[in-house]
Design an enzyme around this catalytic site. Structure first.
Site, short mmCIF file in Angstrom:
data_model
loop_
_atom_site.label_atom_id
_atom_site.label_comp_id
_atom_site.label_asym_id
_atom_site.label_seq_id
_atom_site.Cartn_x
_atom_site.Cartn_y
_atom_site.Cartn_z
N GLU A 1 44.41 42.25 44.16
CA GLU A 1 43.91 40.94 43.70
C GLU A 1 42.42 40.81 43.92
O GLU A 1 41.92 41.16 44.99
CB GLU A 1 44.67 39.85 44.46
CG GLU A 1 45.07 38.68 43.62
CD GLU A 1 46.01 39.07 42.48
OE1 GLU A 1 45.52 39.27 41.35
OE2 GLU A 1 47.22 39.18 42.72
N SER B 1 50.49 24.69 17.80
CA SER B 1 51.07 25.14 19.07
C SER B 1 52.36 24.36 19.33
O SER B 1 52.32 23.12 19.45
CB SER B 1 50.08 24.91 20.22
OG SER B 1 50.81 24.86 21.44
N ASP C 1 43.87 41.42 33.02
CA ASP C 1 44.89 40.69 32.27
C ASP C 1 45.03 41.24 30.85
O ASP C 1 46.14 41.54 30.39
CB ASP C 1 44.55 39.20 32.22
CG ASP C 1 44.40 38.60 33.60
OD1 ASP C 1 44.83 39.25 34.57
OD2 ASP C 1 43.85 37.50 33.72
C1 GLA Z 1 42.45 36.30 37.09
C2 GLA Z 1 41.45 37.12 36.27
C3 GLA Z 1 41.63 38.61 36.53
C4 GLA Z 1 41.62 38.92 38.02
C5 GLA Z 1 42.57 38.00 38.77
C6 GLA Z 1 42.49 38.15 40.27
O1 GLA Z 1 43.74 36.55 36.63
O2 GLA Z 1 41.60 36.84 34.90
O3 GLA Z 1 40.64 39.34 35.84
O4 GLA Z 1 40.33 38.86 38.54
O5 GLA Z 1 42.33 36.63 38.46
O6 GLA Z 1 42.95 39.39 40.67
#
Ligand code: GLA
Length: 392
Positions: free
Chosen positions: A41, A75, A177
């Site tokens: 994280e 949506s 993500d």
């Molecule tokens: C969010 C961000 C990711 C990452 C996480 C923490 O989800 O979009 O890029 O930094 O927080 O791990």
């Protein structure tokens, strides 16, 4: 991108809803999953390591071109339709910014995007830390590629969606993500080196274990502000270490020994932020090694330590997430529990023996409810495939 099967057609209730709303059949269907971060994280924007997976909750998007220069998008979640011109892509701090931002990035890169109508639905909870935003960006880019017949190479697509979030929406997120939503692979976690962008899909023993995601029902209110504050703090740490050795380009390059001998030289808060990132990177590597053995008890332990580090050193957890984690660890068959995603609310991820799923939900559910008055929502999942699209 083969023809859609009968089973999928049934899953896509959005097809009928589109027809009803727009009076014509959609031509493409896209399923874009959510992601969960298993471990690693706040390491992605520090050039570090992450280990996420795509999950069984998705945005479903159906669309057809309409020969215009306008986009109409409905949506189902918000029960709201938005319309905008392709020459008028302005941020409005609204869910449609994710659509506009992605369309804008595509147009800026000369992808031949024209007007279309779209309907967005699915079963992905919004704003609960499972990356509905990146999932929507990915859905939009995939929809446009299929509608207007252009190819977009996976990494180009990942980076483009991230830019939509960084530049248009204004959240300076890392790459994790968008990457997990594009590259997700059923039954596997994705071990990504955020500097080299090399990655490895590592099998998770899904015969005996599942991930249970527990949604605290606490909105991630402070997330963007605090997220950017953490980035600045990491930057201060990185700057210090680079000033003593220019080969230390990011916190990823700093070893634990060097961190320890420099304790007095850094502001205590900055030092703890650095300790989180440096130890978390090591935990991700160790977790992947543990998985390969497999030593799932160690893997779970590393998830637990990751949570403590997020809570104490990085200070991105919150009371409710800590409660959920503590309650989960008391249930037999739970190997590890931690908060997942940016933090300040949202979800925890728990690695649980398959035969304890019911017990987990029952015990954690009732204890959390009686302590906080909130009813947590559970998602039982294995790692799933990333974004998929079909011509209808
Ligand atoms: C969010 C961000 C990711 C990452 C996480 C923490 O989800 O979009 O890029 O930094 O927080 O791990």
């Amino acid at each position: 991108m083969t023809g859609i099967t009968q089973t999928l057609k049934q899953e896509f209730s959005e097809i009928a809803a589109f027809r009803k709303l727009f009076g014509a059949a959609p031509e493409v269907a896209v399923r874009s999953p959510a992601r969960v971060n298993i471990i690693g994280e706040h390491t992605d924007y520090n050039d570090g390591f992450v280990f996420p997976a795509a999950i069984n909750r998705s945005i479903r998007m159906v669309a057809r071109p309409d020969g215009s220069q306008r986009v109409e998008v409905y949506s189902a979640n918000f029960r709201e339709k938005v319309e905008f011109g392709l020459d008028d892509l302005r941020r409005t701090r609204h869910w449609s910014d994710y659509v506009k931002g992605t369309v804008k990035e595509l147009i800026d890169r000369d992808y031949p995007v024209k007007g279309f109508k779209a309907l967005i639905g699915g079963d992905l909870p919004i704003a609960s830390g499972l990356s509905s935003s990146a999932s929507l960006e990915m859905a939009v880019s995939e929809t446009c590629a299929l509608l207007f017949g252009f190819e977009i190479e996976p990494w180009e697509q990942i980076k483009l969606c991230r830019r939509a979030e960084n530049h248009f929406v204004g959240v300076n997120c890392g790459i994790m993500d968008q990457f997990s939503i594009r590259m997700g692979l059923k039954g596997h976690g994705l071990f990504l080196d955020c500097r080299s962008l090399e990655y490895e899909a590592v099998p998770i023993p899904v015969d005996e274990l599942v991930f249970i995601i527990a949604d605290s029902q606490v909105e991630r209110g402070l997330a963007a502000t605090e997220y950017h504050a953490r980035q600045k703090q990491c930057e201060r740490g990185r700057h210090y270490f680079s000033s003593i050795n220019k080969n230390l380009r990011s916190l990823r390059d700093v070893g634990e020994d060097l961190l320890i001998v420099n304790r007095e030289n850094l502001d205590p808060v900055i030092w703890r932020r650095c300790r989180h990132v440096i130890t978390e990177n090591r935990r991700v590597q160790r977790a992947v090694e543990a998985l390969k053995k497999p030593d799932m008890a160690l893997f779970g332990e590393l998830m637990n330590t990751s949570h403590e580090s997020c809570k104490v050193d990085y200070e991105v957890s919150c009371h409710e997430l800590d409660l959920l984690v503590d309650m989960a660890r008391k249930v037999p068959g739970v190997l590890g529990a931690r908060m997942t995603g940016a933090g300040f609310g949202g979800c925890t991820i728990n690695l649980v023996a398959r035969n304890r799923i019911e017990e987990f939900q029952q015990k954690v559910g009732s204890l959390y409810r009686s302590t906080t008055g909130l009813t947590p929502k559970f998602i039982i999942t294995e790692p799933e495939d990333g974004v998929r699209s079909w011509k209808l």
